[in-house]
Design an enzyme around this catalytic site. Structure first.
Site, PDB file in Angstrom:
ATOM      1  N   GLY A   1      -6.395  -6.374  -7.348  1.00 19.86           N
ATOM      2  CA  GLY A   1      -7.153  -7.316  -6.520  1.00 19.86           C
ATOM      3  C   GLY A   1      -6.853  -8.758  -6.879  1.00 19.86           C
ATOM      4  O   GLY A   1      -6.691  -9.613  -6.004  1.00 19.86           O
TER       5      GLY A   1
ATOM      6  N   LYS B   1      -2.550  -1.133   5.322  1.00 21.06           N
ATOM      7  CA  LYS B   1      -3.083  -1.872   6.465  1.00 21.06           C
ATOM      8  C   LYS B   1      -2.648  -3.319   6.534  1.00 21.06           C
ATOM      9  O   LYS B   1      -2.580  -3.998   5.518  1.00 21.06           O
ATOM     10  CB  LYS B   1      -4.604  -1.852   6.379  1.00 21.06           C
ATOM     11  CG  LYS B   1      -5.227  -0.477   6.485  1.00 21.06           C
ATOM     12  CD  LYS B   1      -6.645  -0.713   6.738  1.00 21.06           C
ATOM     13  CE  LYS B   1      -7.715   0.168   6.397  1.00 21.06           C
ATOM     14  NZ  LYS B   1      -8.839  -0.544   5.842  1.00 21.06           N
TER      15      LYS B   1
ATOM     16  N   GLY C   1      -2.000  -2.539  -6.903  1.00 19.80           N
ATOM     17  CA  GLY C   1      -2.297  -1.359  -7.710  1.00 19.80           C
ATOM     18  C   GLY C   1      -1.459  -0.156  -7.349  1.00 19.80           C
ATOM     19  O   GLY C   1      -0.871   0.494  -8.220  1.00 19.80           O
TER      20      GLY C   1
HETATM   21  P1  ADP Z   1      -1.189  -1.852  -3.032  1.00 19.89           P
HETATM   22  O1  ADP Z   1      -2.322  -1.216  -3.804  1.00 19.89           O
HETATM   23  O2  ADP Z   1       0.098  -1.821  -3.768  1.00 19.89           O
HETATM   24  O3  ADP Z   1      -1.557  -3.222  -2.561  1.00 19.89           O
HETATM   25  P2  ADP Z   1      -2.032  -0.608  -0.575  1.00 19.89           P
HETATM   26  O4  ADP Z   1      -3.322  -0.231  -1.197  1.00 19.89           O
HETATM   27  O5  ADP Z   1      -2.035  -1.650   0.458  1.00 19.89           O
HETATM   28  O6  ADP Z   1      -0.950  -0.970  -1.711  1.00 19.89           O
HETATM   29  O7  ADP Z   1      -1.402   0.674   0.140  1.00 19.89           O
HETATM   30  C1  ADP Z   1      -1.028   1.838  -0.535  1.00 19.89           C
HETATM   31  C2  ADP Z   1      -1.156   3.041   0.339  1.00 19.89           C
HETATM   32  O8  ADP Z   1      -0.500   2.874   1.581  1.00 19.89           O
HETATM   33  C3  ADP Z   1      -0.530   4.260  -0.302  1.00 19.89           C
HETATM   34  O9  ADP Z   1      -1.545   5.145  -0.686  1.00 19.89           O
HETATM   35  C4  ADP Z   1       0.371   4.836   0.789  1.00 19.89           C
HETATM   36  O10 ADP Z   1       0.274   6.239   0.918  1.00 19.89           O
HETATM   37  C5  ADP Z   1      -0.122   4.157   2.043  1.00 19.89           C
HETATM   38  N1  ADP Z   1       0.928   4.102   3.066  1.00 19.89           N
HETATM   39  C6  ADP Z   1       2.164   3.600   2.958  1.00 19.89           C
HETATM   40  N2  ADP Z   1       2.866   3.776   4.089  1.00 19.89           N
HETATM   41  C7  ADP Z   1       2.059   4.424   4.954  1.00 19.89           C
HETATM   42  C8  ADP Z   1       2.224   4.920   6.291  1.00 19.89           C
HETATM   43  N3  ADP Z   1       3.376   4.772   6.958  1.00 19.89           N
HETATM   44  N4  ADP Z   1       1.180   5.558   6.854  1.00 19.89           N
HETATM   45  C9  ADP Z   1       0.031   5.703   6.187  1.00 19.89           C
HETATM   46  N5  ADP Z   1      -0.190   5.272   4.929  1.00 19.89           N
HETATM   47  C10 ADP Z   1       0.811   4.632   4.316  1.00 19.89           C
HETATM   48 MG    MG Z   2      -4.181  -0.305  -3.137  1.00 24.71          MG
END
Ligand code: ADP
Ligand code: MG
Length: 396
Positions: free
Chosen positions: A376, A203, A353
């Protein structure tokens, strides 16, 4: 701001309180990932090698009720720690009281004690999570000095980090904390250039703070993952049924404007009709068909991102490029990992994460200079926020 570290302390004969991050996944009493225990070893080893008495504590999971305690004891962690260090580790199954005090009083130099999950103090009045001052004072009274090595909790103001530190007990960073501050802190505040940030994940709303903080600091910001389509919508590109945050479209517009050509958006997308690995895929440049959603960046985008990464000296990656958990939508994340792995002479950092999990599961973990242990906490550092746990450590 440079922080004092465990190397600045005289440890011989001292009771050394150590807030570690032992918040590991435990299933049926078995630790399924010991990364965080291993990450704490250098500090623990240093303390015992220098004649300190190491009193270790951590939270493990969330504990709100007495029932939540089941499966959240640090006992299996203490056992694993003993195996990893090949040394006796005494576990005390309480967070305060006579038994704990007596065990500490009887410690010899170089001994190790682990006490119970600090969040067990949350069952009555959330004393740990609300930073109850009596609790912080009590824990501080158990030791002579305090080493905070729990980067993963540094964005929280809890009794076991900020509470203890604010009693005035000498408070220093452990080696893990020092490493996290050094890599993430320098990448954001004083990066070797060019500095490229790669931001993805689910997001926009999760990453607004990071994007805003990095616009003036990064040379390029590559956008991928689910947040792409809110930016697409802001640019008037068709997004089909892709993930979108309609209430963030205006914000995306303003970020595009602010960032100018620093911001690099995908030029193609891997699309499908259903959120499933069995659903047939297509690649589309620009717009996405009405009945399809994009779950990954396309091959041309991987090329574009790899080109943009050429010559980068600092890379910060936060957020997967697609739904990497499904193999059909992992190629974008793999491609970006490969491009980062091929960089010579670059400091490459993962904060986040799921990004760390992606690098791990896709086999690229050893290609990065630094993978943060705190999702976080690293996110908040990338946002440029002051982390209370960090702020409470004595300056050099
Ligand atoms: P991080 O933990 O590294 O900060 P996030 O928690 O923001 O990453 O996002 C990770 C999630 O985003 C993953 O589970 C992944 O499946 C999802 N994601 C990535 N690209 C898309 C997409 N195009 N549509 C829906 N979900 C997505
Ligand atoms: Mg995450």
């Amino acid at each position: 701001m440079a922080k004092k570290t465990v190397e600045d302390l005289d440890l011989k004969g001292k009771k050394v309180l150590v807030r570690v991050d032992f918040n590991v996944p435990v299933k049926d009493g078995e630790i399924t990932d010991q990364t965080r225990i291993k990450a704490a070893l250098p500090t623990i080893q240093y303390i015992i090698d220098h004649g300190g008495k190491a009193i270790l504590f951590s939270h493990l999971g969330r504990v709100k009720t007495a029932e939540d305690k089941a499966g959240k004891s640090l006992a299996p962690v203490a056992k694993r720690l003993g195996e990893l260090l090949d040394k006796k580790v005494t576990f005390v199954p309480e967070t305060r009281g006579e038994k704990l005090e007596k065990t500490i009083a009887e410690m010899q130099d170089g001994d190790i004690v682990v006490f119970e999950n600090t969040r067990f103090e949350d069952v009555e009045g959330k004393k740990e999570s609300k930073n109850d001052s009596e609790l912080g004072k009590y824990w501080a009274s158990l030791g002579d000095v305090f080493v905070n090595d729990a980067f993963g909790t540094a964005h929280r103001s809890h009794a076991s980090n900020v509470g203890i530190a604010s009693t005035g007990i000498p408070t220093v960073a452990g080696f893990l904390m020092e490493k996290e501050i050094k890599f993430i802190g320098e990448a954001v505040e004083n990066p070797k250039r060019p500095m490229v940030a790669i931001l993805g994940g689910a997001k926009v709303s999760d990453k607004i703070g990071v994007i805003e903080n990095l616009i003036p600091k990064a040379d390029k910001i590559l956008i991928g993952g689910g947040m792409t389509y809110t930016f697409f919508k802001a640019k008037g590109i068709e997004i089909g049924t892709s993930l979108v945050e309609d209430d963030k479209v205006e914000l995306a517009k303003s970020l595009i404007e602010k960032a100018g050509d620093k911001l690099v958006l995908p030029v193609d997308s891997v699309t499908t009709k259903e959120f499933s690995n069995d659903s047939p895929t297509e690649v589309h440049e620009n717009g996405i068909p009405e009945d399809q959603m994009s779950l990954d960046i396309g091959p041309e985008t991987v090329k574009l991102f790899a080109d943009t990464l050429q010559g980068a000296k600092t890379v910060v990656w936060n957020g997967p490029m697609g739904v990497f958990e499904m193999s059909n939508f992992a190629k974008g994340t793999i491609g970006v990992c490969e491009a980062i792995a091929n960089l010579t002479d670059a400091t490459t950092i993962i904060g986040g994460g799921d990004s760390a999990a992606a690098a791990e599961s896709l086999g690229f973990a050893d290609k990065f200079t630094h993978i943060s242990t705190g999702g976080g906490a690293s996110l908040e550092m990338l946002e440029g926020k002051t982390l209370p746990g960090l702020a409470a450590i004595n300056n050099k």
